[in-house]
Write a protein that holds these residues in place. Structure first.
Motif, PDB file in Angstrom:
ATOM      1  N   GLU A  52       0.728  -1.148   0.047  1.00  0.00           N
ATOM      2  CA  GLU A  52      -0.107  -0.082   0.047  1.00  0.00           C
ATOM      3  C   GLU A  52       0.653   1.147  -0.145  1.00  0.00           C
ATOM      4  OE1 GLU A  52      -3.558   2.043   2.494  1.00  0.00           O
ATOM      5  OE2 GLU A  52      -2.665   0.099   3.224  1.00  0.00           O
ATOM      6  N   LYS A  53       1.979   1.340   0.839  1.00  0.00           N
ATOM      7  CA  LYS A  53       2.914   2.377   0.658  1.00  0.00           C
ATOM      8  C   LYS A  53       3.490   2.546  -0.508  1.00  0.00           C
ATOM      9  CE  LYS A  53       7.146   4.019   2.849  1.00  0.00           C
ATOM     10  NZ  LYS A  53       8.227   3.680   3.982  1.00  0.00           N
ATOM     11  N   MET A  54       3.708   1.423  -1.132  1.00  0.00           N
ATOM     12  CA  MET A  54       4.586   1.553  -2.575  1.00  0.00           C
ATOM     13  C   MET A  54       3.824   2.382  -3.640  1.00  0.00           C
ATOM     14  SD  MET A  54       7.046  -1.602  -3.069  1.00  0.00           S
ATOM     15  CE  MET A  54       8.646  -1.730  -1.858  1.00  0.00           C
ATOM     16  N   ILE A  55       2.281   1.823  -3.479  1.00  0.00           N
ATOM     17  CA  ILE A  55       1.437   2.292  -4.545  1.00  0.00           C
ATOM     18  C   ILE A  55       1.216   3.702  -4.330  1.00  0.00           C
ATOM     19  CG2 ILE A  55      -1.013   2.105  -5.388  1.00  0.00           C
ATOM     20  CD1 ILE A  55      -0.967  -0.857  -4.470  1.00  0.00           C
ATOM     21  N   TYR A  58      10.399   6.896 -14.927  1.00  0.00           N
ATOM     22  CA  TYR A  58      10.311   6.114 -13.606  1.00  0.00           C
ATOM     23  C   TYR A  58       8.909   6.281 -13.351  1.00  0.00           C
ATOM     24  CZ  TYR A  58      15.336   6.544 -12.513  1.00  0.00           C
ATOM     25  OH  TYR A  58      16.886   6.361 -12.590  1.00  0.00           O
ATOM     26  N   CYS A  59       8.092   6.726 -13.749  1.00  0.00           N
ATOM     27  CA  CYS A  59       6.580   6.694 -13.511  1.00  0.00           C
ATOM     28  C   CYS A  59       5.927   5.274 -14.200  1.00  0.00           C
ATOM     29  CB  CYS A  59       5.775   7.939 -14.175  1.00  0.00           C
ATOM     30  SG  CYS A  59       3.953   7.354 -13.691  1.00  0.00           S
ATOM     31  N   PHE A  60       6.499   5.060 -15.312  1.00  0.00           N
ATOM     32  CA  PHE A  60       6.085   3.837 -15.834  1.00  0.00           C
ATOM     33  C   PHE A  60       6.988   2.703 -15.368  1.00  0.00           C
ATOM     34  CE2 PHE A  60       7.554   0.590 -18.760  1.00  0.00           C
ATOM     35  CZ  PHE A  60       6.629   0.166 -19.207  1.00  0.00           C
ATOM     36  N   SER A  61       8.086   2.923 -15.219  1.00  0.00           N
ATOM     37  CA  SER A  61       8.925   1.555 -14.693  1.00  0.00           C
ATOM     38  C   SER A  61       8.417   1.311 -13.285  1.00  0.00           C
ATOM     39  CB  SER A  61      10.330   2.109 -14.790  1.00  0.00           C
ATOM     40  OG  SER A  61      10.723   2.323 -15.907  1.00  0.00           O
ATOM     41  N   GLY A  62       8.142   2.242 -12.190  1.00  0.00           N
ATOM     42  CA  GLY A  62       7.620   1.891 -11.088  1.00  0.00           C
ATOM     43  C   GLY A  62       6.275   1.336 -11.223  1.00  0.00           C
ATOM     44  N   THR A  63       5.393   1.747 -12.078  1.00  0.00           N
ATOM     45  CA  THR A  63       4.104   1.011 -12.272  1.00  0.00           C
ATOM     46  C   THR A  63       4.185  -0.344 -12.793  1.00  0.00           C
ATOM     47  OG1 THR A  63       3.223   3.347 -12.320  1.00  0.00           O
ATOM     48  CG2 THR A  63       1.780   1.556 -13.040  1.00  0.00           C
ATOM     49  N   TYR A  64       5.126  -0.507 -13.777  1.00  0.00           N
ATOM     50  CA  TYR A  64       5.351  -1.702 -14.452  1.00  0.00           C
ATOM     51  C   TYR A  64       5.791  -2.668 -13.176  1.00  0.00           C
ATOM     52  CZ  TYR A  64       7.060  -5.409 -17.450  1.00  0.00           C
ATOM     53  OH  TYR A  64       7.532  -6.399 -18.005  1.00  0.00           O
ATOM     54  N   ILE A  65       6.746  -2.460 -12.601  1.00  0.00           N
ATOM     55  CA  ILE A  65       7.184  -3.397 -11.455  1.00  0.00           C
ATOM     56  C   ILE A  65       6.360  -3.843 -10.556  1.00  0.00           C
ATOM     57  CG2 ILE A  65       8.832  -3.419  -9.500  1.00  0.00           C
ATOM     58  CD1 ILE A  65      10.845  -1.859 -10.931  1.00  0.00           C
ATOM     59  N   LEU A  66       5.298  -2.919  -9.944  1.00  0.00           N
ATOM     60  CA  LEU A  66       4.271  -3.361  -9.130  1.00  0.00           C
ATOM     61  C   LEU A  66       3.265  -4.293 -10.058  1.00  0.00           C
ATOM     62  CD1 LEU A  66       3.279  -0.324  -6.909  1.00  0.00           C
ATOM     63  CD2 LEU A  66       4.835  -2.043  -6.670  1.00  0.00           C
TER      64      LEU A  66
END
Length: 449
Positions: A319-322, A351-359
């Motif tokens: 939840e914190k990561m999201i 970085y926005c795409f990459s972080g969302t993609y990782i999750l």
């Protein structure tokens, strides 16, 4: 380029390997030189010159050098095996010009890449260590091996590798067997080509523009106010895009950022096919995946992206990561550029795409949830060495990890029990004799003053 060393003396029949130098090669991966192979040598020279300085001159000729190429070259080979061979030939020519013991350059498979990453992190975490020598005589108890799983993410592929618990691996293409330090490991591994973060961005953009009526694309995975012009030919220049998708009315694409995490996640989910599974359970695209087991080390781009977002602290909740990534994606592009002016705009914008993609990959693709999210540790280094596949590759090629425990077999259970009983009786006898020697009889104490 990584330089490793180890002492001549062995510990547990293997050298204790340490990373002593890292040199970041400038420019793209070697697959980026397929149209201009003569530049590959110049591209490698800086780091190879550094190796000559770090490694003592008297050891140059007996120092082995290996080059392993990964998903970028696997994609190039799919596109043109001739171009891939030309690049590797140019690499060999460059590396053989140095006074080291060059052992070859080759393209490793996705399965190997996953396995070497798994070997690396478990080696560095000390999970392959043998027992101290006298314990080799004890009866060995078989049981599940407490190793860590490995999660690797690059630009063109991603790998997941771990030891399932009491679970049959239904797909032999995903099964590897190791015997390391006298223990057996049945490892599950899979490499998803085209699902590294760079190729995944291409897949997502192509998925979004199929129904586009003009060249402007409102893109939720980029920050509000961001604008990028993309040549359609460059976007399609990869074997990851199907031929029937490589046709559009316009030659350029104008990407306009809107910065919406939820919409970004929904658009990323389209590139994962979770509707088809020929096995008891799957990850995505019909690939078998047993139930997740144990803790996992997530390295390479998993770590680099999450480190930038300050989300590598162990125990961080899903939840914190999201929430953190959601807030980051909504930041205006102009403000972000001012705040991170020392980072190249291309990297910063993704970085926005990459972080969302990782999750999305970890949750939808691999099945991690809030319950087992704490089992993931994003790691960059372990004991001073980089987490990644390279150390495992070197350990394998230099035969530093033995295939079998070479020394004495353990004693049988009955023999062990007999020796322990005999040892206990001898020890009791020694104590009794000592008691008689140091305790004087009472008749000798009567005349004592």
């Amino acid at each position: 380029m990584y330089i490793y060393n180890w002492p001549a003396e062995k510990e547990n029949d293997t050298g204790v390997v340490q990373q002593v130098e890292v040199c970041k090669v400038q420019g793209p991966g070697i697959s980026g030189y397929s149209q201009n192979v003569k530049d590959v040598g110049f591209y490698l020279n800086k780091c190879m010159d550094r190796a000559q300085q770090v490694i003592p001159e008297e050891q140059h000729q007996k120092t082995p050098v290996y080059l392993g190429a990964t998903a970028g070259m696997r994609l190039l080979r799919l596109e043109s095996s001739d171009l891939a061979d030309r690049v590797l030939a140019a690499v060999r020519q460059s590396l053989t010009s140095y006074p080291f013991d060059f052992q070859g350059a080759r393209i490793i498979t996705g399965q190997e890449e996953g396995a070497y990453g798994w070997i690396t992190i478990n080696y560095l975490l000390g999970k392959f260590n043998q027992n101290i020598s006298w314990l080799r005589f004890l009866p060995r108890r078989e049981g599940p091996q407490e190793t860590s799983g490995a999660l690797d993410l690059g630009g063109a592929s991603t790998q997941i590798t771990f030891v399932p618990l009491n679970e049959q691996i239904e797909s032999q293409d995903n099964s590897l067997h190791f015997r390391l330090y006298g223990k057996n490991y049945d490892v599950y591994t899979h490499s998803f080509l085209c699902y590294g973060k760079d190729q995944a961005l291409r897949l997502k953009l192509v998925s979004n523009i199929q129904d586009a009526e003009n060249e402007v694309l409102n893109e939720p995975c980029f920050h509000p106010g961001y604008k990028r012009v993309v040549n359609i030919s460059e976007l399609f220049n990869t074997p990851c895009i199907k031929e029937d998708e490589k046709s559009l009315k316009f030659r350029k694409l104008v990407v306009m950022g809107t910065g919406n995490y939820s919409a970004c996640r929904q658009s990323i989910q389209k590139i994962f096919n979770t509707t088809y599974c020929p096995y008891s359970r799957c990850s995505f695209n019909g690939v078998f995946l047993p139930p997740l087991q144990g803790d996992f080390g997530a390295f390479s781009a998993f770590y680099f992206v999450m480190d930038f977002l300050n989300l590598t602290e162990p125990g961080s909740s899903l939840e914190k990561m999201i929430t953190k990534i959601q807030n980051f994606c909504s930041e205006p592009w102009d403000e972000l550029k001012t705040q991170f002016h020392n980072i190249k705009e291309k990297y910063l914008s993704e970085y926005c795409f990459s972080g969302t993609y990782i999750l999305t990959l970890l949750r939808l693709g691999y099945g991690f949830s809030e319950d087992n999210w704490k089992d993931i540790q994003f790691m960059g280094k372990i004991s001073g060495s980089d987490a990644g596949w390279t150390l495992g590759y070197m350990l394998n090629l230099t035969n530093m990890i033995p295939a079998e425990q070479p020394l004495y077999p353990p004693l049988s259970h009955s023999t062990y029990v007999f020796l322990m009983v005999l040892f206990s009786l001898v020890l009791a006898g020694v104590f009794f004799i000592g008691w008689l020697i140091f305790r004087k009889p009472s008749c000798l104490q009567k005349g004592t003053v």
